[in-house]
Design an enzyme around this catalytic site. Structure first.
Site, PDB file in Angstrom:
ATOM      1  N   GLU A   1       0.851  -1.200   0.000  1.00 44.70           N
ATOM      2  CA  GLU A   1       0.000   0.000   0.000  1.00 44.70           C
ATOM      3  C   GLU A   1       0.884   1.246   0.000  1.00 44.70           C
ATOM      4  O   GLU A   1       1.836   1.325   0.771  1.00 44.70           O
ATOM      5  CB  GLU A   1      -0.917  -0.008   1.228  1.00 44.70           C
TER       6      GLU A   1
ATOM      7  N   ALA B   1      -7.083   0.634  -6.653  1.00 42.48           N
ATOM      8  CA  ALA B   1      -8.259   1.235  -7.300  1.00 42.48           C
ATOM      9  C   ALA B   1      -7.951   1.568  -8.761  1.00 42.48           C
ATOM     10  O   ALA B   1      -8.171   2.683  -9.236  1.00 42.48           O
ATOM     11  CB  ALA B   1      -8.716   2.473  -6.528  1.00 42.48           C
TER      12      ALA B   1
ATOM     13  N   HIS C   1      -9.460   0.773 -11.310  1.00 40.53           N
ATOM     14  CA  HIS C   1     -10.648   1.063 -12.127  1.00 40.53           C
ATOM     15  C   HIS C   1     -10.726   2.546 -12.476  1.00 40.53           C
ATOM     16  O   HIS C   1     -11.364   2.923 -13.457  1.00 40.53           O
ATOM     17  CB  HIS C   1     -11.918   0.635 -11.380  1.00 40.53           C
TER      18      HIS C   1
ATOM     19  N   CYS D   1     -23.669 -11.090   5.615  1.00 40.23           N
ATOM     20  CA  CYS D   1     -23.868 -12.540   5.714  1.00 40.23           C
ATOM     21  C   CYS D   1     -24.387 -13.053   4.379  1.00 40.23           C
ATOM     22  O   CYS D   1     -25.498 -12.718   3.980  1.00 40.23           O
ATOM     23  CB  CYS D   1     -24.855 -12.860   6.836  1.00 40.23           C
TER      24      CYS D   1
END
Length: 549
Positions: free
Chosen positions: A190, A259, A261, A404
């Site tokens: 990162e 990111a 995109h 969930c």
């Protein structure tokens, strides 16, 4: 600097009903500093995915929701409230359209021009549709993906295996915890130290270093001892990955959640400091993009070399393969996408990222709903394990929430159970029920959710539009249609749905329809494409498909 936004808690209404109160609280929750990546600029996650177009629009939306009647509908056009119409109590209280462009004009360049003129907003998926719940929202899906990798290649566990990835933003930040939940070791690269700090604070990342040798030492120790460990490495993937190849260090699994995109706002190039990159991005975007493209090529070429040397690699839906292909990496698509490789069978059963939020603000309400999940579906050991791990390891961000993965029939059963709990007073306040747009029947995205469909229908966008219209007809509280989420402008169309369980009989009827029909469209979409699991699921649940009757 705008004020700090946090959703109200408790049972005191500030709107005219729980239906509108829920929309207001969830909009505010998206901008809670615990939840949003950059709340001062209305950015929630995913590059520049926003909750509202600007602060004037935000405050006007809140003001309008407070006055909205139970037979009125507010329309949102790319984060701007544009009209209120008289409808009826079964109609949604809010209808949202974000980032949508006519296909010929659907490019980042044109989108950015419109955005500068204040005409449009990038809504990502759950940012502009007001149902983002923090990194937990993607955690179970990420856990399920790495579990599928482990099951397919490593006997069902990542114990003793090294995973390499990059990107610790609001989506990618789920990766370290998802890997350690599967007992693996992960090095997550990162460039932004703030993102590393945020993941450590929220319990998604164990430790960090800015030294590759130290990261490898920590990983080697953990692998030798067979213990899970997540390591954040402050660095740039376009530099770290090629260096690992040069050293002959090939991880067992490699993926990526930078990111990419949004090349301009989401990817930071190599060869320049993070601070200098942010400055260059503003001052000379053309030069910045040139550097991004060069870095993406190096990044993907390194992953491809790792693949050739035996690593199990996959793209995690950020469209980085397409970016690399466009800039000269001809074999970029030798890297498979994660949906066809690991998730499609779950989608064919109607399973996907079902989620709910406690408007009370009380964690106890979520724990009670967790118990209800176990009562209803406790025979599923994998689900029991998820709930147990989530309770132990997931820290709350904003309003308490739970993700969930439930399938056809299960979502309606759970929604009705929660509505009954509200009716009986077992929960302090109503529950907001929603999902990610990244679900079984609500996305057309040829490089992600609908990649490599069996019948070649990858790019057909009728399905998410049908999904949205059906949810409107079924009684949802708010419904959204977005463009460009996940993979970027020009590459996806998707729809979202939210419904509020307020304990009333009217809501009971709505819940049964919405939570049956919404996920049912996913089963239909996959059955129509020829997936046998979906065909059998449709038959099992009595879904009427005229061409299959």
């Amino acid at each position: 600097m705008p004020e700090v936004i946090r959703a109200p808690r408790g049972t005191q209404l500030t709107c005219k009903s729980w239906q509108t109160e829920a929309a207001m609280r969830m909009l505010m929750n998206n901008l809670d500093p615990e939840v949003a990546r950059d709340p001062a600029n209305l950015i929630v996650y995913g590059g520049k995915g926003k909750a509202a177009r600007n602060w004037d629009c935000f405050y006007k939306i809140v003001e309008t929701l407070k006055k909205l009647e139970n037979d009125e509908t507010l329309l949102i056009q790319s984060g701007k409230p544009v009209a209120v119409w008289k409808t009826h109590e079964w109609a949604p209280r809010v209808l949202i359209a974000n980032s949508n462009l006519v296909p010929k004009w659907a490019t980042w360049e044109y989108f950015n021009e419109l955005e500068v003129r204040g005409l449009i907003m990038y809504g990502q998926m759950t940012a502009g549709s007001w149902i983002y719940i923090g990194t937990q929202g993607i955690l179970q899906g990420t856990y399920e993906t790495f579990y599928a990798v482990a099951k397919k290649y490593f006997g069902g566990t990542l114990k003793g295996k090294l995973v390499l990835t990059a990107g610790l933003g609001e989506m990618g930040g789920a990766q370290p915890l998802a890997v350690t939940m599967n007992d693996g070791v992960v090095i997550a690269v990162e460039v932004d130290k703030r993102m590393i700090d945020r993941r450590i604070q929220t319990g998604y990342l164990d430790t960090w270093t800015d030294n590759l040798d130290e990261a490898l030492r920590l990983a080697k120790e953990a692998l030798k001892e067979g213990r899970p460990l997540s390591i954040g490495l402050l660095g740039n993937a376009a530099e770290v990955h090629p260096e690992l190849v040069r050293r002959g260090i090939i991880p067992d699994v490699v993926t990526d959640q930078t990111a990419a995109h949004d090349p301009l706002n989401g990817y930071v190039p190599a060869g320049i400091s993070f601070e200098e990159a942010l400055k260059l991005r503003k001052e000379n975007p053309e030069k910045y993009l040139e550097m991004v493209y060069d870095s993406v090529v190096k990044h993907i070429e390194a992953i491809l070399e790792m693949q050739r040397q035996g690593a199990k690699v996959f793209e995690y839906g950020n469209n980085i393969r397409r970016l690399a292909l466009d800039h000269g990496v001809k074999d970029a698509f030798n890297i498979p996408g994660y949906v066809p490789e690991y998730i499609r069978d779950l989608f064919s059963e109607g399973k996907g990222p079902f989620r709910w939020v406690a408007l009370s603000g009380k964690p106890e309400d979520i724990y009670k709903t967790d118990q209800k999940v176990l009562e209803l579906f406790g025979e599923d050991e994998h689900l029991r394990k998820w709930i147990d791990m989530a309770q132990k390891k997931v820290k709350w961000q904003g309003l308490p929430a739970r993700i969930c993965w439930l399938g056809q029939g299960q979502r309606a059963e759970m929604g009705l159970a929660m509505n009954e709990m509200v009716r009986k007073g077992e929960l302090e306040a109503p529950i907001v029920i929603g999902r990610d747009h990244h679900d079984t029947g609500s996305v057309a995205s040829p490089y992600r959710e609908t990649e490599a469909m069996k019948d070649g229908s990858d790019a057909i966008a009728d399905w998410p539009l049908l999904n949205a219209m059906l949810n409107v007809a079924s009684g949802a509280t708010w419904v959204s249609i977005h463009h460009g989420g996940g993979v970027g402008i020009g590459y996806s169309i998707h729809a979202g749905v939210v419904i509020v369980a307020d304990g009333t009989e009217l809501t009971r009827q709505k819940l049964e329809r919405v939570l049956t029909n919404d996920v049912g469209m996913g089963v239909v979409r996959h059955a129509d494409a020829g997936y046998e699991i979906a065909i059998q699921t449709a038959k099992k649940h009595g879904i009427r498909m005229p061409m299959m009757d």
